[in-house]
Motif scaffolding. Structure first.
Motif, short mmCIF file in Angstrom:
data_model
loop_
_atom_site.label_atom_id
_atom_site.label_comp_id
_atom_site.label_asym_id
_atom_site.label_seq_id
_atom_site.Cartn_x
_atom_site.Cartn_y
_atom_site.Cartn_z
N GLY A 93 0.82 -1.21 0.00
CA GLY A 93 0.00 0.00 0.00
C GLY A 93 0.85 1.25 0.00
N LEU A 94 0.22 2.40 0.32
CA LEU A 94 0.91 3.68 0.30
C LEU A 94 1.54 4.03 1.65
N HIS A 95 1.31 3.19 2.66
CA HIS A 95 1.89 3.39 4.00
C HIS A 95 1.44 4.69 4.64
N LEU A 96 0.22 5.13 4.32
CA LEU A 96 -0.33 6.33 4.94
C LEU A 96 -0.91 6.01 6.32
N LEU A 97 -1.43 4.79 6.48
CA LEU A 97 -2.00 4.37 7.76
C LEU A 97 -1.46 2.98 8.11
N PRO A 98 -1.31 2.69 9.41
CA PRO A 98 -0.80 1.37 9.83
C PRO A 98 -1.90 0.32 9.81
N VAL A 99 -2.50 0.08 8.64
CA VAL A 99 -3.58 -0.89 8.53
C VAL A 99 -3.34 -1.78 7.32
N THR A 100 -4.05 -2.89 7.31
CA THR A 100 -4.02 -3.78 6.14
C THR A 100 -5.45 -4.07 5.73
N THR A 101 -5.66 -4.39 4.48
CA THR A 101 -6.98 -4.78 3.97
C THR A 101 -6.93 -6.24 3.59
N ARG A 102 -7.88 -7.00 4.09
CA ARG A 102 -7.93 -8.42 3.79
C ARG A 102 -9.09 -8.68 2.83
N TYR A 103 -8.83 -9.38 1.74
CA TYR A 103 -9.86 -9.72 0.77
C TYR A 103 -10.28 -11.18 0.97
N GLU A 104 -11.59 -11.41 1.01
CA GLU A 104 -12.10 -12.75 1.19
C GLU A 104 -13.13 -13.07 0.11
N LYS A 105 -13.36 -14.33 -0.12
CA LYS A 105 -14.40 -14.75 -1.05
C LYS A 105 -15.76 -14.51 -0.41
N PRO A 106 -16.83 -14.27 -1.19
CA PRO A 106 -16.81 -14.08 -2.64
C PRO A 106 -16.45 -12.66 -3.01
N LYS A 107 -16.08 -12.45 -4.26
CA LYS A 107 -15.73 -11.13 -4.77
C LYS A 107 -16.60 -10.84 -5.99
N PHE A 108 -17.18 -9.63 -6.02
CA PHE A 108 -18.02 -9.23 -7.14
C PHE A 108 -17.47 -7.93 -7.73
N THR A 109 -17.37 -7.85 -9.02
CA THR A 109 -16.91 -6.64 -9.69
C THR A 109 -18.00 -6.17 -10.64
N ASN A 110 -18.53 -4.97 -10.40
CA ASN A 110 -19.62 -4.43 -11.22
C ASN A 110 -19.15 -3.17 -11.96
N ARG A 111 -19.49 -3.06 -13.24
CA ARG A 111 -19.22 -1.83 -13.97
C ARG A 111 -20.26 -0.78 -13.56
N VAL A 112 -19.81 0.42 -13.24
CA VAL A 112 -20.71 1.45 -12.75
C VAL A 112 -20.46 2.78 -13.45
N MET A 113 -21.47 3.66 -13.40
CA MET A 113 -21.34 5.04 -13.86
C MET A 113 -21.73 5.94 -12.70
N ALA A 114 -21.10 7.09 -12.58
CA ALA A 114 -21.37 8.00 -11.48
C ALA A 114 -21.15 9.44 -11.93
N GLU A 115 -21.59 10.36 -11.08
CA GLU A 115 -21.37 11.78 -11.35
C GLU A 115 -20.99 12.47 -10.04
N VAL A 116 -19.98 13.32 -10.09
CA VAL A 116 -19.55 14.06 -8.91
C VAL A 116 -20.57 15.16 -8.64
N VAL A 117 -21.18 15.13 -7.44
CA VAL A 117 -22.24 16.11 -7.13
C VAL A 117 -21.83 17.07 -6.02
N HIS A 118 -20.74 16.78 -5.32
CA HIS A 118 -20.26 17.68 -4.27
C HIS A 118 -18.79 17.99 -4.52
N GLU A 119 -18.38 19.17 -4.12
CA GLU A 119 -16.97 19.55 -4.25
C GLU A 119 -16.11 18.67 -3.36
#
Length: 399
Positions: free
Chosen positions: A353-379
């Motif tokens: 990672g980027l070493h910004l925080l002393p944490v780790t992310t653990r990935y577990e099954k199942p995993k889903f990847t969805n294509r999405v569209m979005a719009e920025v509405v707040h600054e």
């Protein structure tokens, strides 16, 4: 032996007005616990009167001492306010008085009530008799949690007999437990065994509130992560971890004679435990404290019940569960691939990672990847000027 589970002062009780265990809605509340395997009546009373260890969950079984456990536990807890503790016991065997000349069964445990021997019985009538006997031995009218016990290969060592007992308890014994739950005589139904795969089989077969899993999600092994724990989270089933020390190897000071699952630990596990302990020492933490706290980071777990043989060991367990552990310890264990080594997310199993925080992310099954569209509405302060921008990308959901 019997177990008494204490809790951190200030934690919520797992009771609702002293009557119902809160496991049907929102899981049994988290209890940071210590435990005791009682070896004497005086010790039971000393624990019940202790001002240093506040009891919350008393989980025991008549077979521990062949009836003596429930007698001692009932005597120790009977005068306590009922809302001060949650009581569980187990079904699966019935004690019967031995006839003159009757041979003791194989693997008979001594030091129990003299003249009694256990008989397996997972039928409707057997469950009813077992719990009736437990009420009488305890001298207590309310049992909060009833656990089906020892229906696993680890105990039975015969797949055909295991399947027979599983069918019997789910077709017959479970109906008795469900009736008692609906009538309010017990508040929750669970299973207490040593295998995550058989535990998974149970929760897929019936409506269970909680599971007592011994030793399969510890600092040393996390096999329950693959399928059992995700299913518990999905079904809102609370999990109590028994044996966080894996029967001794994780108590601290790992030796060549360390035990795992009550037998001599293999060399590979001893080496791994020593590496984990070395990381703990670098961060000034007892191995036993890390072993006690590790399971409770998973959202499915509500309690941990280690064994103990004295009030001092109970106090040691309470001290360990409340010890301060720096997050860097867990990060180092992950970095050294000593915990969560399955590498579900990629073949390498790890991405720096980027070493910004002393944490780790653990990935577990199942995993889903969805294509999405979005719009920025707040600054976005860090990314100014994007309001109204349309985005195309992927949304990743993992366990």
């Amino acid at each position: 032996a019997a177990h008494v589970v204490g809790r951190e002062r200030g934690a919520e009780f797992a009771t609702n007005g002293g009557d119902d265990v809160e496991v049907r809605e929102g899981r049994l509340h988290h209890h940071h616990v210590g435990a005791l395997a009682l070896v004497g009546e005086d010790l039971a009373h000393r624990l019940a009167q202790s001002t240093d260890v506040h009891q919350c969950v008393a989980t025991q079984w008549f077979r521990y001492g062949y009836g003596r456990s429930e007698l001692r536990m009932g005597g120790a807890l009977r005068e306590k306010p009922r809302s001060d503790f949650v009581l569980s016991t187990k079904i699966g065997r019935i004690m019967h008085p031995m006839k003159p000349g009757e041979q003791k069964p194989a693997e008979f445990r001594e030091n129990g009530l003299p003249g009694f021997a256990p008989v397996f019985d997972y039928t409707y009538d057997g469950v009813m008799r077992s719990l009736e006997h437990s009420h009488l031995r305890l001298g207590l009218a309310k049992i909060d949690i009833a656990l089906i016990h020892d229906v696993d290969f680890w105990t039975i060592k015969d797949r055909e007999i295991l399947n027979q007992r599983f069918k019997t308890v789910m077709d017959s014994g479970f109906k008795a437990l469900d009736e008692l739950r609906k009538a309010g005589i017990i508040s929750a139904i669970g299973v207490g065994i040593n295998e995550s795969d058989t535990s998974l089989r149970f929760i897929q077969a019936g409506d269970f509130d909680c599971m007592l899993l011994a030793g399969r999600y510890t600092l040393l092994e996390q096999g329950a992560l693959e399928a059992f724990l995700p299913e518990c989270t999905k079904r809102n089933v609370s999990v109590i971890l028994g044996g966080p020390y894996n029967s001794g190897i994780l108590t601290g000071g790992v030796t060549d004679n360390a035990t795992h699952d009550y037998v001599q630990a293999p060399a590979a596990l001893i080496e791994k435990a020593r590496k984990i302990e070395a990381v703990c020492k670098r961060h000034g933490v007892e191995l036993g404290a890390a072993a006690m706290q590790f399971p409770l980071f998973h959202p499915a777990f509500c309690a941990v019940i280690p064994g103990a043989l004295s009030v001092n060991e109970v106090k040691q367990n309470v001290s360990r569960i409340s010890a301060k552990i720096p997050v860097e310890l867990w990060s180092e264990l992950k970095r050294e691939k000593l915990i969560d080594p399955s590498g579900v997310e990629s073949s390498s199993g790890e991405q720096d990672g980027l070493h910004l925080l002393p944490v780790t992310t653990r990935y577990e099954k199942p995993k889903f990847t969805n294509r999405v569209m979005a719009e920025v509405v707040h600054e976005i302060p860090a990314l100014p000027g994007l309001v109204g921008t349309r985005l195309h990308g992927y949304e990743i959901h993992t366990g």
